[in-house]
Enzyme design. Sequence first.
Site, PDB file in Angstrom:
ATOM      1  N   GLY A  49      -3.413   8.547  -4.488  1.00  0.00           N
ATOM      2  CA  GLY A  49      -3.889   7.550  -3.546  1.00  0.00           C
ATOM      3  C   GLY A  49      -4.984   6.722  -4.155  1.00  0.00           C
ATOM      4  O   GLY A  49      -5.296   6.800  -5.351  1.00  0.00           O
ATOM      5  N   VAL A  54      -3.906  14.382  -6.293  1.00  0.00           N
ATOM      6  CA  VAL A  54      -3.834  15.783  -5.890  1.00  0.00           C
ATOM      7  C   VAL A  54      -2.810  16.455  -6.793  1.00  0.00           C
ATOM      8  O   VAL A  54      -1.671  15.992  -6.912  1.00  0.00           O
ATOM      9  CB  VAL A  54      -3.426  15.947  -4.414  1.00  0.00           C
ATOM     10  CG1 VAL A  54      -3.407  17.428  -4.045  1.00  0.00           C
ATOM     11  CG2 VAL A  54      -4.380  15.198  -3.509  1.00  0.00           C
ATOM     12  N   ASP A 163     -12.044  12.124   8.224  1.00  0.00           N
ATOM     13  CA  ASP A 163     -10.760  11.524   7.824  1.00  0.00           C
ATOM     14  C   ASP A 163      -9.610  12.292   8.456  1.00  0.00           C
ATOM     15  O   ASP A 163      -8.651  12.684   7.786  1.00  0.00           O
ATOM     16  CB  ASP A 163     -10.634  11.499   6.298  1.00  0.00           C
ATOM     17  CG  ASP A 163      -9.495  10.585   5.827  1.00  0.00           C
ATOM     18  OD1 ASP A 163      -9.073   9.721   6.620  1.00  0.00           O
ATOM     19  OD2 ASP A 163      -9.037  10.739   4.691  1.00  0.00           O
TER      20      ASP A 163
END
Length: 907
Positions: A49, A54, A163
């Site tokens: 992202g 990740v 978030d």
Amino acid sequence: MTSQHPHDDQAPTESLATRLEGAATAPDGTLAPGARLGRYRIEGLLGRGGMGEVYRAAQLEPVRRTVALKLLRSQRLQARHLAYFEVERQLLAQMRHPAIAQIYDAGATEEGFPFFAMELIEGSPLTRYCQEHALPLNQRIGLFIRICEGVQHAHHKGVVHRDLKPANLLVDTIDGRPLPKIIDFGIATAATLALGDAAMERAGTPEYMSPEQAHGDAAQLDTRSDVYSLGVVLYELVAGMRPDAVGETWSADTVTAMAPSSRLAALPAAQAQDAARDRGLSLPRMRRLLRDDLDWIVLKAMQHDRNARYDSVSALAEDLQRYLDGRPVQAAPATRRYVWRKFAGRHRTAVVAACAVLLALLGGLGLSLYGLQQARTQRAMAEARSAELAKVAAFQQSMLEDIDIETMGVGLSEGLYRQVESADPSAADAFGKALAKASTGDLARSLVDRQLLAGAEAAIERDFADQPDVAADLRESVARVYAAIGLYDKAAAQFGEVAAYRSRTLGEAAEPTLRAQQAQVQALLEGAHVDAADAVLRTALPRAISLPVNDRTRVKLELAQVQVISARGDRERAKGMAQAVHERLVAAVGERDLAAMEALNGLAAVQRSVGDIEAARANMEKLVPLRTAALGPDHEETLSAMGNLAVMRIMSGEKQGAVQMQRQLTDIYLHRLGSEHPVTLQARATLATMMVDSGQAAEALPMMKEVLAARERVLGQDHPQTLRTRLNLATAHARLKDFASALPLEEQVIRARSRLLGPAHPDTLSILVNHAGTLLNDGQAEAALGLLGDVQPLALKALGGKHPQAQIAMVIRAEALRTRGQREQALVQYRELFDLRRTLLGEEHVETRVAAWNLIDVYRELGRPAEAEPLYQRYVAPLLAADAKTLSEPEAEFVALYREGRRPGKQ
């Protein structure tokens, strides 16, 4: 509760060698598989992202496990933010909740890029999961409540997520139930620190941001910002779409968002129909359900004025639970009409009955006289029918409780044989031999479950709806049959319904209510549902204290609490509680009372778990004759005590007698219950383990594999008994020097126990010690020492020096040092073990002699025979010179090993 383990917090981030420069990279700039980041090895890219990537990664030390490693490479942490980030890291590490993905480690690379090592969750985003599984609306709300509980736990720890969105709310199916996990706690903190003051608090996802977070108002950002984000997620969950991003959420200029029911009404007809169908509803019904309560709840959570929102996530969750329960919600205007409508919805039958009564009264006095006469006639008929019904119910109840799986299995076997013999006599012998290898008890249990009990449950619902007392009695009988044939989850569900009904009608402290709750708790514990059992115990146990001191229901509830505490790792406390229960019963009613015997059995079990083997065995040697005299040799409780005694005997070194006793018990259970009943599987697993300990690993291996396959199928991959069998299979492979098979099995158990119990739980520590021993035997002395460096102090603290695993850890460490030529260090470890065993076990115990033997060998290897000789003369020579007939089995084994030149203590 399990104690805290240093592996969870990891070492301070400053001590990690985490330099990205020079690490292997893929063509797209991400880290390539095999690249190292400190103690982590990259295995693959999971996602990417704007803030970073990740990765799926393997943690290599101090424990091995697979993690999700999030690396934020968009910005670097400034030096002045490192201290604040360390505080956040410590806060994140303190969070422990089933709905929160655990953060194992957090830190920054040498270049200043933040990273997080988290629990790897194999799940789908919340909204996608609900859509793919077509979850009904109420189930979606129930799942959302569990997420709220996880967020509230974090808030109690002082952590705000910032978030919250479906992509950070992952759901997976575990044991047939959706299990949510919240991920990326603290990521927003790291991002804002990296971006600096100018963009403070703007990290997050715009569509789910609260207004104060989107506008960068750091002074107003608190837990209510997460409430807002959860409101947006709830909107999407119940209505099938988010509120418009512009004008309603992060950059809103309007004060109030459009209600979910209004958004649904504005959708094209086909899209609205799809949304309703995904939730198992018709479109008109979905509109009715969203209107009012859910509209009010969502809009209150999403108020632009944070003071007008729910003041906490728990308040939001509570209002959703009120909605599910049919109670007035706090977000609704408290009008009398609304409150009355909710009351009527919850008590529809009572309201209808009241209206009927009112109409009857208005019917006139003349009709009432006629009705009175009719009522008398009907009452007489009802009383006659009730008496007949009671007789039928009693008959059905006795039929259920008299079900005998053993007899049914034998009957099936004999019937099949007679049919084959009649049809083809020449095939009868071969068929009989094949049938002897089959488990007709298992077939009978399956038939009883699918054909009899399932039909009985349906008949109870259908035929006894107007006789709830009779229905409860029949349901209890069904539950007892479920428990008897090993279907513990179904038994627990039925006992729970019986307990709830009796609590409503007889009272929470009535003996029948408590008896049903005790049976429910026992079934939950047999099914390894410790938390659920504890929840029932918290209600039942305080009320059971009013029962007589030796009431079996009360004592079983008290011992169930001991089991729960022991299962969570606090075994010393569990032992003290079991000791107190037993002493109280012996003082009040004597040791021959059945309740006192039950307490003695529970005490021996927890003594064994803390390593007090001699005390546990002494208690079991006392219990078996007591139960045999009181109940008979074939009673279930007598057989259970014999099984426990067999285990105690082999742990004390009496191997052949223990194996013989366990083999007899296993044959009895195979004949009575079938090969895959949980009780039989336990007996078979114990027998195979005893055979491994007695030098028969090759013969035990096939049985161990069969038991493991059956437990995985019957109980599930992560059931404690399944994990125990997987560990025992690893031990069997290790005894046969097949370390390539043993090590992966041990690693599977380590991962599962660390995830389910926590890294500091006694059972987790025990397998870590075993793993170190296997590494040593596989020639990996350095790896064994590295693992023990963290595990050994924790094992000694959690298990105590008396526990065999704590002592084995000392032996493994000494042997590893000796293998590497560090004999002086090995000598220190062996001396410590020797002194410990002399204190705990005494001078004459065979384990003390084994410790002396290791010291003798090391002294001789160091060229110090003068120090070895006194130990040899005191602890070894007397056994070598003794008449073999006078030696115990462990002493005879000691002598045999010494004469063969096989050093003891080597794993």
